[in-house]
Write a protein that holds these residues in place. Structure first.
Motif, PDB file in Angstrom:
ATOM      1  N   ILE A  51      33.610  52.666  41.724  1.00  0.00           N
ATOM      2  CA  ILE A  51      34.643  51.874  41.057  1.00  0.00           C
ATOM      3  C   ILE A  51      35.891  52.723  40.857  1.00  0.00           C
ATOM      4  O   ILE A  51      37.009  52.295  41.153  1.00  0.00           O
ATOM      5  CB  ILE A  51      34.132  51.352  39.699  1.00  0.00           C
ATOM      6  N   GLU A  52      35.686  53.943  40.380  1.00  0.00           N
ATOM      7  CA  GLU A  52      36.830  54.799  40.088  1.00  0.00           C
ATOM      8  C   GLU A  52      37.589  55.173  41.363  1.00  0.00           C
ATOM      9  O   GLU A  52      38.762  55.518  41.307  1.00  0.00           O
ATOM     10  CB  GLU A  52      36.362  56.074  39.378  1.00  0.00           C
ATOM     11  N   ARG A  53      36.905  55.132  42.471  1.00  0.00           N
ATOM     12  CA  ARG A  53      37.591  55.463  43.717  1.00  0.00           C
ATOM     13  C   ARG A  53      38.095  54.222  44.422  1.00  0.00           C
ATOM     14  O   ARG A  53      38.613  54.300  45.546  1.00  0.00           O
ATOM     15  CB  ARG A  53      36.644  56.243  44.637  1.00  0.00           C
ATOM     16  N   GLY A  54      37.938  53.085  43.812  1.00  0.00           N
ATOM     17  CA  GLY A  54      38.504  51.859  44.364  1.00  0.00           C
ATOM     18  C   GLY A  54      37.780  51.330  45.572  1.00  0.00           C
ATOM     19  O   GLY A  54      38.368  50.618  46.389  1.00  0.00           O
ATOM     20  N   ARG A  55      36.478  51.640  45.680  1.00  0.00           N
ATOM     21  CA  ARG A  55      35.750  51.226  46.867  1.00  0.00           C
ATOM     22  C   ARG A  55      34.930  49.970  46.647  1.00  0.00           C
ATOM     23  O   ARG A  55      34.535  49.316  47.596  1.00  0.00           O
ATOM     24  CB  ARG A  55      34.838  52.362  47.349  1.00  0.00           C
ATOM     25  N   LYS A  56      34.673  49.654  45.413  1.00  0.00           N
ATOM     26  CA  LYS A  56      33.935  48.424  45.125  1.00  0.00           C
ATOM     27  C   LYS A  56      34.765  47.543  44.198  1.00  0.00           C
ATOM     28  O   LYS A  56      35.635  48.014  43.486  1.00  0.00           O
ATOM     29  CB  LYS A  56      32.583  48.746  44.466  1.00  0.00           C
ATOM     30  N   GLU A  57      34.437  46.264  44.224  1.00  0.00           N
ATOM     31  CA  GLU A  57      35.200  45.286  43.446  1.00  0.00           C
ATOM     32  C   GLU A  57      34.405  44.907  42.199  1.00  0.00           C
ATOM     33  O   GLU A  57      33.559  44.039  42.249  1.00  0.00           O
ATOM     34  CB  GLU A  57      35.427  44.040  44.300  1.00  0.00           C
ATOM     35  N   PRO A  58      34.659  45.547  41.088  1.00  0.00           N
ATOM     36  CA  PRO A  58      33.843  45.296  39.896  1.00  0.00           C
ATOM     37  C   PRO A  58      34.118  43.917  39.303  1.00  0.00           C
ATOM     38  O   PRO A  58      35.248  43.440  39.333  1.00  0.00           O
ATOM     39  CB  PRO A  58      34.287  46.400  38.936  1.00  0.00           C
ATOM     40  N   SER A  59      33.089  43.310  38.760  1.00  0.00           N
ATOM     41  CA  SER A  59      33.258  42.013  38.118  1.00  0.00           C
ATOM     42  C   SER A  59      33.943  42.191  36.763  1.00  0.00           C
ATOM     43  O   SER A  59      34.070  43.302  36.257  1.00  0.00           O
ATOM     44  CB  SER A  59      31.896  41.360  37.925  1.00  0.00           C
ATOM     45  N   SER A  60      34.365  41.081  36.202  1.00  0.00           N
ATOM     46  CA  SER A  60      35.051  41.143  34.907  1.00  0.00           C
ATOM     47  C   SER A  60      34.164  41.736  33.838  1.00  0.00           C
ATOM     48  O   SER A  60      34.632  42.474  32.966  1.00  0.00           O
ATOM     49  CB  SER A  60      35.489  39.735  34.502  1.00  0.00           C
ATOM     50  N   GLU A  61      32.893  41.429  33.885  1.00  0.00           N
ATOM     51  CA  GLU A  61      31.977  41.983  32.894  1.00  0.00           C
ATOM     52  C   GLU A  61      31.853  43.494  33.063  1.00  0.00           C
ATOM     53  O   GLU A  61      31.757  44.236  32.075  1.00  0.00           O
ATOM     54  CB  GLU A  61      30.594  41.323  33.035  1.00  0.00           C
TER      55      GLU A  61
ATOM     56  N   GLU B  57      35.556  34.951  40.634  1.00  0.00           N
ATOM     57  CA  GLU B  57      36.044  36.333  40.558  1.00  0.00           C
ATOM     58  C   GLU B  57      36.761  36.697  41.847  1.00  0.00           C
ATOM     59  O   GLU B  57      36.126  37.116  42.815  1.00  0.00           O
ATOM     60  CB  GLU B  57      34.859  37.271  40.354  1.00  0.00           C
ATOM     61  N   PRO B  58      38.058  36.550  41.908  1.00  0.00           N
ATOM     62  CA  PRO B  58      38.770  36.777  43.167  1.00  0.00           C
ATOM     63  C   PRO B  58      38.823  38.254  43.545  1.00  0.00           C
ATOM     64  O   PRO B  58      38.931  39.113  42.674  1.00  0.00           O
ATOM     65  CB  PRO B  58      40.167  36.238  42.878  1.00  0.00           C
ATOM     66  N   SER B  59      38.741  38.514  44.827  1.00  0.00           N
ATOM     67  CA  SER B  59      38.832  39.891  45.302  1.00  0.00           C
ATOM     68  C   SER B  59      40.281  40.385  45.202  1.00  0.00           C
ATOM     69  O   SER B  59      41.201  39.601  45.000  1.00  0.00           O
ATOM     70  CB  SER B  59      38.366  39.975  46.750  1.00  0.00           C
ATOM     71  N   SER B  60      40.454  41.674  45.369  1.00  0.00           N
ATOM     72  CA  SER B  60      41.789  42.255  45.273  1.00  0.00           C
ATOM     73  C   SER B  60      42.725  41.672  46.329  1.00  0.00           C
ATOM     74  O   SER B  60      43.910  41.460  46.069  1.00  0.00           O
ATOM     75  CB  SER B  60      41.703  43.773  45.436  1.00  0.00           C
TER      76      SER B  60
END
Lengths: 120, 120
Positions: A51-61, B57-60
């Motif tokens: 997540i911190e490296r911007g490789r996955k798309e985290p959900s709002s939760e 949950e929309p993607s970036s």
DNA sequence: CCGCCGTTCTGCTAGGAGCAGAACGACCGC
DNA sequence: GCGGTCGTTCTGCTCCTAGCAGAACGGCGG
């Protein structure tokens, strides 16, 4: 997706990239380790790393959980991200970027003004 | 996540909800229809509707596409969302209260506050 | 040399992103 | 009443990826 040429560096950063950058910065400012935050947020350490490296798309939760583990609320997080995005627009984008803005950027100054906008 | 700690109906709004609200407000301020924006962003109209209502949950990439279709950049979008989140903090968030919203969503207030960032 | 820390592989499963198609209720004008 | 637009919601479908476990790897410090 899966484009072969991905060195096309999006003109302005994607949401997940800007989010990850800010999360990492916040965590490092707190002097905490990945495992600490991940544990407190209730997620796996590898996933927090991604997540911190911007490789996955985290959900709002997920975002709420990580932000909560860092002791920051959504509004502050968004303001911080917006600031970073603006910096990246005209500043250094390359990998060697220290500077990371000011030392301790915790207190969000312009809060008062926003709150005063409307109570209705 | 599967944590048991979500008994509390989201103390502060989730990311996707705040995002959707802001996107809808921006679109309505422009006086555009769902189909116009969806078409320009290259996504289906039902999906845009669900994004604006905070149900998906929309993607970036989706966010960038919709924001681009609305003629707004990421930083401005984030600032606007942060402002909305702050407003909601003090008022009624539940679906029963609608007073906070503008009548037809015509004048968007917090435009002037864009100048308040630059610190982060 | 050995721990510590972050990263990155390989799997794996369940869930949901995202679309098409259509139907529905409001609303407005004729 | 009837026909148009506009947004919402339902069904159904495919396929991608969120998110985890386990382990291995390359720094870095002692």
């Amino acid at each position: 997706m899966a484009e072969i040429l991905d060195f096309k560096r999006t003109p302005e950063p994607l949401w997940r990239e800007a989010l990850g950058r800010k999360l990492r910065e916040t965590r490092e400012d707190l002097g905490e380790r990945l495992v600490d935050v991940a544990d407190r947020a209730g997620i796996s350490v590898q996933y927090l790393s991604e997540i911190e490296r911007g490789r996955k798309e985290p959900s709002s939760e997920m975002i709420a959980a990580v932000a909560g583990a860092l002791g920051i609320d959504l509004a502050d997080l968004l303001i911080g991200i917006a600031g970073q995005v603006r910096n990246l627009r005209g500043g250094v984008v390359g990998g060697t970027q220290f500077r990371t803005s000011r030392p301790v950027g915790r207190p969000s100054g312009p809060v008062a003004m926003v709150g005063a906008l409307m109570a209705a």
